[in-house]
Design an enzyme around this catalytic site. Structure first.
Site, PDB file in Angstrom:
ATOM      1  N   ARG A 128      23.776  46.931 -22.783  1.00 59.72           N
ATOM      2  CA  ARG A 128      25.150  46.782 -23.008  1.00 59.72           C
ATOM      3  C   ARG A 128      25.456  48.116 -23.359  1.00 59.72           C
ATOM      4  NH1 ARG A 128      27.737  45.417 -27.416  1.00 59.72           N
ATOM      5  NH2 ARG A 128      26.237  44.033 -28.130  1.00 59.72           N
ATOM      6  N   HIS A 131      30.364  44.679 -27.758  1.00 58.50           N
ATOM      7  CA  HIS A 131      30.356  43.455 -27.331  1.00 58.50           C
ATOM      8  C   HIS A 131      31.480  42.861 -26.685  1.00 58.50           C
ATOM      9  CE1 HIS A 131      29.192  38.911 -27.377  1.00 58.50           C
ATOM     10  NE2 HIS A 131      30.334  38.758 -28.075  1.00 58.50           N
ATOM     11  N   TYR A 151      26.311  48.923 -35.860  1.00 61.54           N
ATOM     12  CA  TYR A 151      24.976  48.542 -35.875  1.00 61.54           C
ATOM     13  C   TYR A 151      24.109  49.067 -34.865  1.00 61.54           C
ATOM     14  CZ  TYR A 151      27.202  45.623 -32.098  1.00 61.54           C
ATOM     15  OH  TYR A 151      27.744  45.398 -30.929  1.00 61.54           O
TER      16      TYR A 151
END
Length: 347
Positions: free
Chosen positions: A249, A253, A262
């Site tokens: 990705r 998100h 992160y």
């Protein structure tokens, strides 16, 4: 041969095409159509992101980087096969021919954008629940001896949910005509896949349920098509398959997420080199399949996307009574009663 103290051993194969310098058996027109669909899906992603920032869309789940996994899977499907998506499968909907304005309408919070989708279920927001829906449809196909298949899409995060394992178990026991496509995009929101599971692959989880598991390079659209052709042929014969598409990705998100908290920039940059659209473009050029019409398509795709977005924004708000419709084929008595009470209040 197994050693005397072993009771089972299995294997997972991985399918690649471009990385092996293999040639696709697809015709030039088919390759061009796949490329155009990937460009259209990318432009939709970019537009939806901008609309969210303008407040026209409340939240959006980008699919940038996962176009090959979704469009390749759909390319292998027949029109009368069924699709059961999660919330990130906008590229798959585009490849299935869903009207672009309806897709924008749905992301703008209007459920009518999911109306009249033939053989394609609406998006599932709860993580993993759609796996059971997919296998249920596949079981019905098996019971009715239909020569069809159902493709359920899910993410690596759902493979840690009970629904996923119940779905695989039922698919194996009842010979469901199902292919569960796990788009392993490396993160379940902020949780990296290596902290989710100690298994070498997600595909090998199939072996515990007596079904076949296949891993494919999910950024290689030609490999995805080859893997899906194999998986769908098995599924139509009552042999369910778990297919892990290894991808990445490239965006957050959702538009409510901040992935810089992160994952580091270097990792993202390395995966950008494996962008599925660039890989297909390079493949077409290397195999003398590229032409100017594809170069010009980006501008046409952007025009189509802008027209669809404008059309979606001009749709009038739904009537209050419509919230009772579209869920059941035949409205239950309790819902009829509620609807009647609302109509009386509105008089």
């Amino acid at each position: 041969m197994m050693a005397a103290n072993q009771v089972y051993e299995g294997a997972i194969k991985r399918i690649e095409v471009m990385a092996q310098d293999e040639e696709s058996s697809l015709e030039k027109d088919q390759l061009h159509e796949i490329y155009r669909q990937m460009i259209l899906a990318r432009k939709f992603d970019e537009k939806a992101f901008k609309l969210q920032r303008r407040g026209e869309v409340s939240t959006y789940a980008p699919h940038k980087g996962q176009e090959a996994s979704q469009i390749g899977a759909v390319f292998a499907m027949n029109d009368d096969d069924w699709m059961v998506p999660s919330f990130r499968e906008t590229a798959a909907y585009i490849a299935r021919g869903a009207p672009l304005d309806k897709l924008f309408q749905r992301w703008m919070g209007d459920a009518r954008g999911q109306k009249d989708l033939e053989n394609d279920l609406p998006v599932a927001i709860p993580v993993g629940t759609q796996n059971l829906h997919a296998v249920g449809i596949g079981m019905a196909m098996s019971f009715d001896e239909e020569e069809k298949a159902v493709v359920g899409f899910t993410g690596d995060g759902s493979t840690s949910e009970g629904d996923f394992h119940e779905a695989l178990n039922f698919s194996g026991v009842f010979d469901a005509h199902s292919v569960i496509v796990v788009q392993n995009n490396q993160y379940a929101i902020s949780m990296p896949v290596e902290k989710q599971t100690n298994a070498e692959t997600i595909a090998q989880k199939a072996l515990a349920y007596g079904i076949e598991g296949i891993q494919v390079d999910g950024n290689d659209v030609l490999a995805v098509i080859e893997a899906m052709n194999e998986a769908l042929e098995k599924a139509r014969n009552g042999e369910p398959v778990l297919l892990e598409a290894v991808t990445y990705r490239l965006e957050d998100h959702t538009t409510s997420d901040d992935s810089t908290r992160y994952r580091d920039e270097q990792e993202v940059e390395e995966w950008k080199e494996h962008d599925p659209i660039l890989r297909l473009k390079d493949y077409l050029k290397e195999n003398d399949q590229w032409d100017e019409s594809l170069e010009e398509y980006e501008e046409k795709a952007e025009e189509k996307i802008n027209e669809a977005a404008n059309k979606a924004m001009e749709v009038e708000d739904p009537e209050m009574e419509e919230m009772f419709e579209y869920v059941y084929k035949e409205m239950p008595d309790l819902l009829k009663k509620d609807k009647k009470e609302l109509e009386e209040v509105e008089k």
